[in-house]
Design a protein around this motif. Sequence first.
Motif, short mmCIF file in Angstrom:
data_model
loop_
_atom_site.label_atom_id
_atom_site.label_comp_id
_atom_site.label_asym_id
_atom_site.label_seq_id
_atom_site.Cartn_x
_atom_site.Cartn_y
_atom_site.Cartn_z
N ARG A 45 3.24 4.00 4.65
CA ARG A 45 4.14 4.95 3.70
C ARG A 45 4.62 5.71 4.83
NH1 ARG A 45 0.12 7.35 -0.45
NH2 ARG A 45 -1.02 5.60 -1.16
N GLY B 31 -7.70 10.34 -5.90
CA GLY B 31 -5.84 9.96 -5.29
C GLY B 31 -4.78 10.86 -5.76
N ASN C 77 -7.76 11.07 0.92
CA ASN C 77 -9.04 10.57 -0.34
C ASN C 77 -8.77 8.90 0.68
OD1 ASN C 77 -7.05 7.43 -1.45
ND2 ASN C 77 -8.63 8.88 -2.74
N ALA D 269 -7.82 5.51 0.27
CA ALA D 269 -7.04 4.60 0.18
C ALA D 269 -5.29 5.26 0.78
CB ALA D 269 -6.61 4.52 -1.05
N PHE E 249 -3.25 4.15 3.73
CA PHE E 249 -1.34 3.76 3.80
C PHE E 249 -0.72 5.11 4.37
CE2 PHE E 249 -3.32 1.22 0.17
CZ PHE E 249 -2.68 0.59 0.13
N ARG F 38 2.13 -4.79 -1.46
CA ARG F 38 1.56 -2.82 -0.14
C ARG F 38 -0.16 -3.18 -0.24
NH1 ARG F 38 5.31 -0.19 1.40
NH2 ARG F 38 4.23 1.39 0.90
N PHE F 39 -0.70 -3.93 0.52
CA PHE F 39 -1.70 -3.76 0.92
C PHE F 39 -2.45 -3.79 1.90
CE2 PHE F 39 -1.29 -8.53 1.40
CZ PHE F 39 -1.90 -9.27 1.76
N VAL F 40 -4.35 -3.16 1.95
CA VAL F 40 -4.22 -3.87 2.87
C VAL F 40 -5.83 -4.11 3.10
CG1 VAL F 40 -3.32 -2.13 4.38
CG2 VAL F 40 -4.88 -1.36 3.75
N ARG G 80 -1.66 -7.37 7.49
CA ARG G 80 -2.45 -6.30 6.97
C ARG G 80 -4.12 -6.46 6.87
NH1 ARG G 80 0.76 -6.88 2.45
NH2 ARG G 80 2.64 -7.52 2.72
N PHE H 31 -7.21 -2.92 -0.51
CA PHE H 31 -6.17 -1.23 -0.74
C PHE H 31 -5.75 -1.99 -1.38
CE2 PHE H 31 -10.20 -0.28 1.46
CZ PHE H 31 -11.01 0.75 0.96
N VAL H 32 -5.03 -1.24 -2.16
CA VAL H 32 -3.38 -1.60 -2.63
C VAL H 32 -2.66 -0.29 -2.67
CG1 VAL H 32 -4.15 -3.89 -3.97
CG2 VAL H 32 -3.26 -2.09 -5.51
N ASP H 33 -1.72 -0.57 -2.45
CA ASP H 33 -0.75 0.85 -2.87
C ASP H 33 -0.39 1.67 -4.50
OD1 ASP H 33 0.45 3.48 -2.01
OD2 ASP H 33 2.84 2.11 -0.89
N GLY H 34 -1.16 2.73 -4.83
CA GLY H 34 -1.04 2.67 -5.59
C GLY H 34 -2.43 3.16 -6.52
N VAL H 35 -3.15 2.67 -5.99
CA VAL H 35 -4.78 2.64 -6.72
C VAL H 35 -5.54 3.64 -5.54
CG1 VAL H 35 -6.56 1.19 -7.19
CG2 VAL H 35 -3.79 0.74 -7.81
N PRO H 36 -6.10 4.49 -6.07
CA PRO H 36 -7.26 4.97 -4.84
C PRO H 36 -7.87 4.54 -4.53
CG PRO H 36 -7.27 6.74 -7.32
CD PRO H 36 -6.24 5.16 -7.37
#
Lengths: 216, 344
Positions: free
Chosen positions: A2, A67, A191, A193, A197, B141-143, B246, B268-273
């Motif tokens: 990000r 988050g 956090n 996650a 990112f 957008r994942f890792v 990734r 993990f995907v961006d936007g989910v904590p």
Amino acid sequence: MRSERMLNIALPKGRLGERVYGIFESAGLGVPSVNDGGRRLTFEDADVGVRYFWVKPSDVAIYVERGAADLGVAGKDILLEYRPDVYELLDLGIGKCRMASAGKADFNSYYDSGEFPLRVATKFPNIARDFFASRGRSIDIIKLHGSIELAPLLGLSDIIVDIVETGETLRENGLIVIEDIVEISARLIANKASHKFDFERIEGVVGSVAKIKEKK
Amino acid sequence: MNESITDVMNAEERLVFALRALFWRYGYRPYRMSKFEEYDLYAKNKDFLISEDVIVFTDKGGRLMALKPDVTLSIVNSVRVKKGEVERLCYNENVYRVPKGGVSFSEIMQTGLECIGDIDAYCVGEVLCLAAASLDLISQRFVLDVSHIGLLSAAVASLSLPKDAARKVCGYVSAKNVHEIMSVCRENGVSEEKANALSELTSLYGTPSDVMPKVKRIAELFFAEAEYAELSAALSVLETSPFRDRVRVDFSIVGDAGYYNGVVFKGFVDGVPEAVLSGGRYDGLLKKMKRDGGAAGFAVYLDTLAPIFRGKESFPGNGAVTESAESVTGKKPVYAKGCDIYEV
């Protein structure tokens, strides 16, 4: 991964939070509007790329775990009690105190006898339960939300488990520390996650804050 | 009536459909389980459950039954694999448990796969590739973070800590809490070299090509060369995958359930904590059930995807375009048909 997003940082309201903000400011992450006063709870600076929230100290870990904040500063007592699934990246070494058991000054050997369950009044039932379980002592937890020192004075409990800073409150209420349980200080948490990112940026903040901490 | 089936599906249903198509193409046949299991299965394997809370009831015949809190346990309990063979299964099931930090039971939809039997490093690599492809269906957008429980266990064991301190250190690794690791090591007289090496292992985060040379050096210090080789072999399968950039090596990934013992991973995907996918190798569970062979698998936790479901008809990933996962392993996929697995 990000980049453009604002980094959200949850700080504990109060004196500790102000000291923590001072460290972030020294690390080049200051947001001038913080000093404007008033009742605003969020402050941000698009150039620095940081947004701060003032939240209740015991809520910081929830904001970070869920988050809403990428980073936060929480006391070790909160982390031990609520066990949030977060990264604990740095011991800031401020807000130092200890979690201890305390009782009336004339408290006798009942503490270790094991004859009856020990009645323990506390705001931190998980910490108390873990501590006494580790030594095989059965206890009866009495969860309170404040004025813990009253409990043994009125016979509600045998002892208390609570945070001790100077010990003055205990002394004024005729209580003494029986045993230290764990050292407490403020911790920088992230956090999980967000850490993945925004790895470089978060590790950059951790590195800058660590340097300021070392200087102090 | 020109609508296709996918037109009338919501985002979650479309994702489940896309995942099943992906698994099918790689030879994973759908496996349907009974809603209930005998409670005895969970009582005997509580160590292997994410949450010990189980909804229990007495069946008509007086048997104590439970609503499934976990799919993997049920599959391993039900499936018999012949020696020398590998069974590839996928599922889409509801499980019933108290989520972490929750106060009551929830019905949680899980989609996942299990690869059971005479598995090798390639099978584990294939499972990793399919985990990455599954994440790609959810969001681009994942890792995928990968670790090895055996390597971490060997490192902690070599510190010769008392049991309680060793347990604490494992928790500190999963929290990337280097200051407490150093403190426990100091209190217990662990050499500075080993304490620093464990701290370094905890802090490492990066692509396999960046991180694995450091892991190799640390593994040698802790006599965990075999575990390193296993991790390295599984990761090498991903080298030909389109998702190789990734993948991150991260030893803070320790697996949710107690049955993992080798390679473990979380997505993990961006936007989910939180992690939306979790899995790994779990030979230990088979051993406990007195079965031969090994097993690896993963589950996608659909309930965690609410933040990216909201107000959307499709996912930001390749959920509607399942072809994107056609070459996840860099090799020709095998397709499942009915109960058979065959090459195309």
